[in-house]
Motif scaffolding. Structure first.
Motif, short mmCIF file in Angstrom:
data_model
loop_
_atom_site.label_atom_id
_atom_site.label_comp_id
_atom_site.label_asym_id
_atom_site.label_seq_id
_atom_site.Cartn_x
_atom_site.Cartn_y
_atom_site.Cartn_z
N SER A 1 1.04 -1.43 -0.20
CA SER A 1 0.29 0.64 -0.05
C SER A 1 0.85 1.32 0.12
O SER A 1 0.15 2.74 -0.16
N LEU A 2 2.54 1.13 -0.22
CA LEU A 2 2.48 2.27 0.35
C LEU A 2 3.97 2.56 -1.19
O LEU A 2 3.58 1.86 -2.04
N ASN A 3 3.27 4.18 -1.08
CA ASN A 3 3.93 4.66 -2.46
C ASN A 3 5.17 4.21 -3.02
O ASN A 3 5.28 4.09 -4.37
N ASN A 4 6.04 3.94 -2.61
CA ASN A 4 7.49 3.59 -2.22
C ASN A 4 7.70 1.87 -2.25
O ASN A 4 7.73 1.44 -1.11
N PRO A 5 7.58 1.55 -3.70
CA PRO A 5 8.33 0.03 -3.23
C PRO A 5 9.80 -0.55 -2.51
O PRO A 5 9.84 -2.06 -2.32
N MET A 6 10.54 0.45 -2.92
CA MET A 6 11.63 -0.11 -2.10
C MET A 6 11.77 0.26 -0.36
O MET A 6 12.06 -0.57 0.50
N LEU A 7 10.06 0.74 0.30
CA LEU A 7 9.92 0.31 2.08
C LEU A 7 9.86 -0.66 1.73
O LEU A 7 8.32 -1.46 1.19
N ARG A 8 9.68 -1.34 3.31
CA ARG A 8 8.74 -2.95 3.09
C ARG A 8 9.05 -2.69 4.93
O ARG A 8 9.93 -2.20 6.02
N PRO A 9 7.88 -2.90 5.72
CA PRO A 9 7.59 -3.13 7.23
C PRO A 9 8.85 -4.67 7.72
O PRO A 9 8.90 -5.13 6.91
N THR A 10 8.87 -4.02 8.53
CA THR A 10 10.15 -5.24 9.29
C THR A 10 9.42 -6.45 10.28
O THR A 10 9.57 -7.37 9.52
N HIS A 11 7.82 -6.01 10.14
CA HIS A 11 6.86 -7.59 10.36
C HIS A 11 5.87 -7.28 9.26
O HIS A 11 5.32 -6.27 9.53
N GLU A 12 4.63 -8.25 9.02
CA GLU A 12 3.94 -8.67 7.95
C GLU A 12 2.75 -8.45 9.11
O GLU A 12 1.34 -8.34 8.28
N ASN A 13 3.11 -8.96 10.96
CA ASN A 13 2.20 -9.16 11.18
C ASN A 13 1.88 -8.24 12.74
O ASN A 13 3.37 -8.76 12.85
N TYR A 14 1.12 -8.39 13.65
CA TYR A 14 1.18 -7.71 15.02
C TYR A 14 -0.19 -7.88 15.04
O TYR A 14 -1.05 -7.93 14.84
N GLU A 15 0.49 -8.62 16.99
CA GLU A 15 -0.43 -9.64 17.61
C GLU A 15 -0.51 -7.90 18.78
O GLU A 15 0.45 -7.75 18.97
N VAL A 16 -2.01 -7.39 18.99
CA VAL A 16 -1.79 -6.12 19.91
C VAL A 16 -3.43 -6.63 20.83
O VAL A 16 -4.22 -7.34 20.75
N PHE A 17 -3.58 -6.32 21.77
CA PHE A 17 -4.52 -5.71 23.04
C PHE A 17 -4.82 -4.29 23.14
O PHE A 17 -4.54 -3.58 23.49
N CYS A 18 -6.17 -4.66 22.69
CA CYS A 18 -6.44 -2.95 22.58
C CYS A 18 -6.91 -2.85 23.80
O CYS A 18 -8.08 -2.94 24.57
N ASN A 19 -7.04 -1.44 24.48
CA ASN A 19 -7.49 -1.06 25.90
C ASN A 19 -9.21 -0.24 25.48
O ASN A 19 -9.28 0.44 24.53
N PRO A 20 -9.76 -0.07 26.17
CA PRO A 20 -11.08 0.53 25.22
C PRO A 20 -10.99 1.63 25.78
O PRO A 20 -10.39 2.40 26.78
N ASN A 21 -11.94 3.01 25.30
CA ASN A 21 -11.79 4.24 24.99
C ASN A 21 -10.95 4.75 24.81
O ASN A 21 -11.17 6.21 24.89
N THR A 22 -9.44 4.37 24.25
CA THR A 22 -8.62 5.21 24.06
C THR A 22 -7.57 4.28 22.52
O THR A 22 -8.82 3.24 22.50
N VAL A 23 -7.17 5.05 22.30
CA VAL A 23 -6.58 5.32 21.06
C VAL A 23 -5.22 3.86 21.21
O VAL A 23 -4.17 4.67 21.46
N THR A 24 -5.13 2.70 21.03
CA THR A 24 -3.52 1.96 20.66
C THR A 24 -2.74 2.15 19.56
O THR A 24 -3.23 1.79 18.55
N THR A 25 -1.62 2.70 19.43
CA THR A 25 -0.97 3.15 18.68
C THR A 25 0.06 2.21 18.33
O THR A 25 0.13 1.43 19.28
#
Length: 863
Positions: free
Chosen positions: A732-756
């Motif tokens: 989805s990035l405009n620059n094809p040279m850039l890659r995320p270091t991980h393809e997947n993340y496991e997260v636990f979200c707190n309620p009522n707030t934004v998890t970054t």
């Protein structure tokens, strides 16, 4: 008529380019063809192109006698993977077309064919029998097997329309699904698990609702729910009021909730308005502790599914209509699956495909009631507080527990102790048991001395019936049975009936409540279906109320009819009939029209025959990204009123210091935001000076994606404390040279707030080289060779294919240790070994990426 083979070929192929002429044109004399004489005509063997769109495109041998073309039955059937059994000694050929119901048998000694339930007489001009093949005239493929072949003489091409039920096509589709499944499994190997961040203070979300009646209406009313984080737990406060009386303290509700991580003895604690959820529970203002799972249990147990269909079978496992695993049976002929069973109804399907075209399907429904807990598991809840009832503010201690005696039997106990009892009020307790008699039948029994005795049963089969039964006997109890109810009986049933092509949703329910001097019996029944472009819904009601010596009976029916052939308008007609009065009591019309993409207009008219009144209503609903707006105008018997309701939510992102709005509720839900950054030092941490890179997308199952300014994506509606897998879209990035270091993340979200979720990006590296093939003393580049690149660091796999000259190139390597080798199945298939067998290399974390060059592999024929 007699023709030489050259004269025949030239006269019939004069319009065909020389390049497509077959070089091996051979005559078949009567002695060579094992069939009766065909006259003086000689036959030639030609090559034609056999094509099935999207499936097959290859050359086959055919026979041509100057008038008709004869196609190879065995060769074509093998390409389509249609089952055929050959016996050249007895000149018999048998099998089936797609399904075993469509069997066929060709007996050349008797000059007869039995196919598709019909018998056909064969003539000597219908076929040619060769030592290893049977050629049938092209029109017989349609007559015998419903395979409509078309021969195009000008291009020497035979075309067969694609039937998606062809076994070969089905196998290709399955193979694509298998590859997709394996790709998904491979991608999940690279998962970066992020710990849950415990926030000690965070302002997060506000849900709001405002209602008003500006014309002949009531008092404007507002309701607010505020959610945030406090001292590591989540806090919610709700209240409401109007412009005349102000804030209503009876609607003021608050609760603080704390989640304990990795503790099976204590999982949650609550302060404020609480409820334990047992038979003796009541609303309290106090505190609660429990070891119940923070997130509702999904997994119940793991079961083993095994079988032995035979060697060479392909077995697919589907869970709730999703392909989850596939195995190929070896010489033992056995398969074995480990299946995770979840609460509710789990549909398990085994699809088995045999080596001879056999297809077998086994379907099984496994039900697990939500009030069962796994074997040897226990749950408890304990609470203390003040009752929140109109005439009772006493203090109580409540406790409840459950134990899984087996995977089919769970026992429960609950009790309540009044600390400031009213006159005559005593401590109470209750016991219950839930037993799963069989997979579709569950029984529950509960008993509270001095209060109630209940029994309930449920039978559930998704394709057959859902049946619920309950009976409760009540005892005199001035504190819990204040209406002196004697008993309560309920029975409900629903069934998806199918008659021909039509489906009928049948439903029935009956309830019987008895009080001193009062008997109430209610019966509801109905069905829904689609007939002739109309959706039909019928509801019937039978009610008897007996009070002392009086009895009142009412029987009524309602019919809803909706035409389905109006795309731009959705009308619904309704009519009510009172069978007791033998007259129509009400009829009306509803019209619904979608306005653009963000609105809906509704118009309704109702006529009440008993009161001789009518009502006209117009409703306009408009929804935006930040709120829902609904306005309703009602006119009835000269009286007109206008009401309006607006609702939405506001959420605050503390890291970005921004507010954003939503039309859906936010309190009690989590939100995640993807923030990619350029990881210049490759340490996985956002350091000072490293910039955000906008535009990266992701997918979270169950999350609602919302785009903010500068290509920032938020994902809302997430259940708090629940693990989510965030799949990064690296393209989805405009620059094809850039890659995320991980393809997947496991997260636990707190309620009522934004998890970054900070996603490190690096500049990817490339690899190039060549695969050559040893031919004598020469080496030549070999195209079409599959190369496997394994990231040893995270075990992810990438597959690439060499170009036609044997060279390969791939851009997208992250820093780490790698190994590259030629696909072993391809080596075995073509009889080669690789020299060397594999090459290991390192990709260093260099700014701007690096290039791995001269990775060369040699194919050497096996001895």
């Amino acid at each position: 008529m007699k023709m030489s083979k050259l004269k025949l070929a030239i006269s019939n192929c004069i319009r065909v380019p020389i390049a497509v002429m077959l070089l091996t044109i051979m005559p078949l004399s009567a002695g060579q063809a094992q069939q009766p004489e065909t006259g003086d005509l000689e036959v030639v063997e030609i090559v034609v192109n056999f094509e099935v769109r999207k499936l097959i495109n290859r050359d086959i041998f055919a026979q041509y006698d100057g008038f008709d073309i004869y196609l190879p039955l065995i060769d074509i059937f093998k390409q389509l993977e249609l089952y055929i059994d050959t016996d050249f000694r007895s000149q018999r050929f048998s099998g089936f077309i797609i399904s075993k119901k469509n069997k066929f048998e060709i007996d050349l000694t008797r000059q007869k064919a039995l196919a598709m339930g019909k018998t056909h007489k064969l003539l000597s001009s219908d076929y040619f029998l060769m030592p290893h093949e049977l050629y049938l005239r092209i029109d017989l493929f349609k007559q015998l097997f419903d395979l409509e072949m078309e021969f195009i003489f000008s291009t020497l091409q035979v075309k067969l329309p694609l039937n998606e039920d062809f076994p070969y096509y089905q196998r290709l589709k399955r193979r694509q699904a298998h590859v997709k499944l394996e790709t998904k499994k491979e991608a999940l190997k690279d998962v970066n698990r992020l710990p849950r961040k415990r926030e000690y203070f965070g302002s997060g979300a506000l849900d709001w609702t405002i209602s008003a009646s500006p014309y002949r209406g009531g008092t404007p009313y507002a309701n607010l729910i505020l959610g945030g984080m406090l001292l590591g737990g989540d806090l919610s406060i709700a209240g409401g009021g109007n412009t005349i009386t102000g804030f209503d303290k009876n609607e003021f509700i608050y609760k603080w909730h704390y989640c304990f991580d990795n503790n099976r003895f204590l999982t949650q604690a609550e302060l404020g308005h609480i409820y334990t959820g047992s038979l003796l529970s009541r609303r309290l203002l106090g505190g609660l502790v429990t070891n119940k799972p923070q997130v509702q249990r999904k997994h119940f147990q793991t079961v083993n599914l095994s079988g032995a269909p035979g060697a060479g079978w392909e077995v697919e496992l589907y869970i709730n209509n999703q392909l989850t695993d596939v195995v190929y049976t070896d010489n033992t002929g056995e398969y074995d699956f480990q299946v995770d069973i979840v609460y509710g109804i789990t549909e398990v399907i085994l699809k088995m495909y045999g080596p001879n075209g056999e297809i077998t399907t086994e379907r099984k429904y496994i039900g697990v009631p939500y009030n069962l807990i796994p074997k040897a598991s226990y749950e408890y809840s304990a609470a203390f507080g003040e009752a929140q009832e109109v005439d009772n503010n006493g203090k109580y201690i409540q406790a409840s527990g459950a134990y899984g005696y087996s995977n089919r039997l769970t026992f429960g106990l609950s009790s309540e102790l009044p600390l400031s009892p009213q006159p005559g009020e005593k401590s109470t307790f209750s016991g219950d048991a839930t037993y799963q008699v069989m997979e579709n039948l569950t029984t529950n029994v509960s008993f509270a001395p001095g209060y109630t005795l209940s029994i309930a049963q449920n039978f559930s089969h998704p394709t057959m019936m859902n049946l619920n039964f309950s009976y409760s006997k009540f005892f005199e109890n001035q504190f819990r049975n204040r209406l002196n109810q004697i008993h309560d009986f309920k029975l409900s049933a629903s069934s998806p009936l199918r008659i021909g092509r039509h489906h009928y949703g049948l439903k029935y329910s009956i309830s019987w409540s008895k009080f001193p001097g009062i008997n109430n019996i209610n019966m509801n029944y109905g069905f829904n279906t689609s007939l002739g472009g109309f959706y039909l819904n019928y509801l019937g009601r039978y009610k008897i109320s007996k009070h002392s010596e009086q009895s009142v009976k009412n029987v009524s029916s309602k019919l809803f009819l909706s035409p389905q052939f109006f795309r731009w308008l959705r009308p619904q007609f309704k009519i009510s009939y009172d069978h007791t009065l033998n007259q129509v009591t009400q009829y009306g019309l509803n019209l619904n029209k979608r306005l653009f993409k963000t609105g809906q207009l509704s118009l309704s008219f109702e006529r009440h025959e008993i009161t001789k009144s009518y009502q006209v209503a117009i409703a306009l609903k408009f929804w935006s990204n930040f709120a829902d707006f609904t306005s309703r105008l009602i006119h009835s018997d000269g009286y007109t009123s206008l009401s309006q309701i607006q609702s939405g939510s506001i959420r605050f992102d503390q890291d970005a210091r921004r507010l954003f709005f939503d039309r859906r509720n936010s309190v009690g839900y989590g939100t995640a935001v993807i923030r990619p950054f350029m990881d210049n030092n490759y340490n996985g941490v956002l350091n000072e000076g490293e910039e955000y890179i906008p535009g990266l997308k992701a997918s979270i199952k169950g999350g609602r994606q919302k785009r903010f300014s500068k290509d920032q994506y938020y994902y809302g509606g997430l259940r708090p404390y629940n693990p989510y897998i965030v799949r990064i879209d690296k393209t989805s990035l405009n620059n094809p040279m850039l890659r995320p270091t991980h393809e997947n993340y496991e997260v636990f979200c707190n309620p009522n707030t934004v998890t970054t979720i900070n996603v490190p990006l690096v500049t990817s590296s490339d690899i190039s080289g060549q695969v050559s093939r040893q031919v004598g003393d020469m080496k030549t580049g070999q195209g079409g060779i599959k190369l496997v690149i394994i990231n040893i660091t995270n075990e992810s796999v990438t597959e690439i294919t060499t170009f036609s000259n044997g060279q390969f190139y791939y851009l997208g390597l992250l820093p780490g240790s790698y190994r590259i080798y030629i696909d072993s199945e391809q080596l075995d298939k073509y009889g080669y070994r690789s020299e060397p067998h594999g090459i290991e290399f390192e990709v260093e974390p260099v700014k701007g990426g690096t290039s791995i060059e001269d990775i060369n592999l040699l194919l050497i024929p096996k001895e």
